[in-house]
Design a protein around this motif. Sequence first.
Motif, PDB file in Angstrom:
ATOM      1  N   PHE A   1       0.828  -1.205   0.000  1.00  0.00           N
ATOM      2  CA  PHE A   1       0.000   0.000   0.000  1.00  0.00           C
ATOM      3  C   PHE A   1       0.866   1.260   0.000  1.00  0.00           C
ATOM      4  O   PHE A   1       0.596   2.206  -0.739  1.00  0.00           O
ATOM      5  N   CYS A   2       1.913   1.268   0.811  1.00  0.00           N
ATOM      6  CA  CYS A   2       2.790   2.445   0.877  1.00  0.00           C
ATOM      7  C   CYS A   2       3.548   2.636  -0.433  1.00  0.00           C
ATOM      8  O   CYS A   2       3.778   3.776  -0.858  1.00  0.00           O
ATOM      9  N   LEU A   3       3.936   1.545  -1.067  1.00  0.00           N
ATOM     10  CA  LEU A   3       4.610   1.630  -2.357  1.00  0.00           C
ATOM     11  C   LEU A   3       3.709   2.307  -3.386  1.00  0.00           C
ATOM     12  O   LEU A   3       4.148   3.186  -4.132  1.00  0.00           O
ATOM     13  N   VAL A   4       2.447   1.914  -3.415  1.00  0.00           N
ATOM     14  CA  VAL A   4       1.489   2.507  -4.345  1.00  0.00           C
ATOM     15  C   VAL A   4       1.306   3.997  -4.052  1.00  0.00           C
ATOM     16  O   VAL A   4       1.288   4.828  -4.961  1.00  0.00           O
ATOM     17  N   CYS A   5       1.190   4.336  -2.772  1.00  0.00           N
ATOM     18  CA  CYS A   5       1.003   5.744  -2.393  1.00  0.00           C
ATOM     19  C   CYS A   5       2.225   6.590  -2.750  1.00  0.00           C
ATOM     20  O   CYS A   5       2.093   7.712  -3.236  1.00  0.00           O
ATOM     21  N   ASP A   6       3.418   6.053  -2.524  1.00  0.00           N
ATOM     22  CA  ASP A   6       4.638   6.777  -2.879  1.00  0.00           C
ATOM     23  C   ASP A   6       4.698   7.029  -4.388  1.00  0.00           C
ATOM     24  O   ASP A   6       5.136   8.085  -4.838  1.00  0.00           O
ATOM     25  N   TRP A   7       4.274   6.046  -5.152  1.00  0.00           N
ATOM     26  CA  TRP A   7       4.232   6.201  -6.607  1.00  0.00           C
ATOM     27  C   TRP A   7       3.237   7.286  -7.002  1.00  0.00           C
ATOM     28  O   TRP A   7       3.524   8.129  -7.852  1.00  0.00           O
ATOM     29  N   LEU A   8       2.092   7.304  -6.342  1.00  0.00           N
ATOM     30  CA  LEU A   8       1.065   8.299  -6.673  1.00  0.00           C
ATOM     31  C   LEU A   8       1.518   9.722  -6.371  1.00  0.00           C
ATOM     32  O   LEU A   8       1.183  10.652  -7.109  1.00  0.00           O
ATOM     33  N   THR A   9       2.275   9.908  -5.310  1.00  0.00           N
ATOM     34  CA  THR A   9       2.664  11.263  -4.924  1.00  0.00           C
ATOM     35  C   THR A   9       3.616  11.905  -5.925  1.00  0.00           C
ATOM     36  O   THR A   9       3.815  13.120  -5.903  1.00  0.00           O
ATOM     37  N   LEU A  10       4.208  11.097  -6.803  1.00  0.00           N
ATOM     38  CA  LEU A  10       5.087  11.644  -7.838  1.00  0.00           C
ATOM     39  C   LEU A  10       4.323  11.995  -9.115  1.00  0.00           C
ATOM     40  O   LEU A  10       4.907  12.546 -10.048  1.00  0.00           O
ATOM     41  N   ASP A  11       3.040  11.685  -9.144  1.00  0.00           N
ATOM     42  CA  ASP A  11       2.196  11.980 -10.302  1.00  0.00           C
ATOM     43  C   ASP A  11       1.767  13.446 -10.239  1.00  0.00           C
ATOM     44  O   ASP A  11       1.048  13.849  -9.324  1.00  0.00           O
ATOM     45  N   GLU A  12       2.201  14.239 -11.194  1.00  0.00           N
ATOM     46  CA  GLU A  12       1.896  15.673 -11.171  1.00  0.00           C
ATOM     47  C   GLU A  12       0.402  15.963 -11.153  1.00  0.00           C
ATOM     48  O   GLU A  12      -0.067  16.859 -10.458  1.00  0.00           O
ATOM     49  N   LYS A  13      -0.352  15.224 -11.954  1.00  0.00           N
ATOM     50  CA  LYS A  13      -1.787  15.461 -12.017  1.00  0.00           C
ATOM     51  C   LYS A  13      -2.442  15.166 -10.665  1.00  0.00           C
ATOM     52  O   LYS A  13      -3.350  15.876 -10.232  1.00  0.00           O
ATOM     53  N   ALA A  14      -1.977  14.126  -9.993  1.00  0.00           N
ATOM     54  CA  ALA A  14      -2.499  13.807  -8.672  1.00  0.00           C
ATOM     55  C   ALA A  14      -2.107  14.882  -7.659  1.00  0.00           C
ATOM     56  O   ALA A  14      -2.885  15.216  -6.765  1.00  0.00           O
TER      57      ALA A  14
END
Length: 204
Positions: A150-163
């Motif tokens: 879950f944390c891996l997915v969240c860390d990946w999402l935080t690098l998404d500019e649109k997110a």
Amino acid sequence: MAVEKGDADFVSKLNEEEKKKAKEELHELNDKDREGAVQALRKWALEQDWLKTKTDFEFLLRFIRVRKYSQLGARETLENFWTNRTNVPEWFKNVDPADENIHKILRLGMVYIPKGYDKQGRKVIFSGMDGFDMTYMKSKEGQDLIYKTFCLVCDWLTLDEKAQVNGVVFVSDYTGASLDFIKYWNAELEKKLLAYLQVNVGFP
């Protein structure tokens, strides 16, 4: 300012509407201000002997945006980011996105994120419990693997500019969740996860 070679190579993936939103809601005025804010945070980070951190542009930008261009806020969030990883090392050490065990958790449907975005440019996160294998919840190793994923997915999402600018939508489906799920759900681990989300993940 602390300048790195990759700074000039950064190209925002935001469209014009999202750039306008970043300006109005996150106080991101233009490319020059964005670059200066990242370099100011990098300069501070490099001056902290105890803080061993990545300093590339894309990584630091997420901390600037999540605190709406407050340098003090970005520093606090960056500190908390690494402190949290020190406090719960079993969730963040030796994490390999290609790990078959992590893929197994993802295939269970606990976390699913489609490639695209919704009409408002947000990432949509689906979480489901139907068919969830409770054997993973009966050992600390299994529980740690779930939280690590879950944390891996969240860390990946935080690098998404649109997110970073548009935010995310979380849809959870507890169909199929049994009493066993509640029995084995660890309150202490949930507390650690909440601390992680509070200090590391921030979306509009």
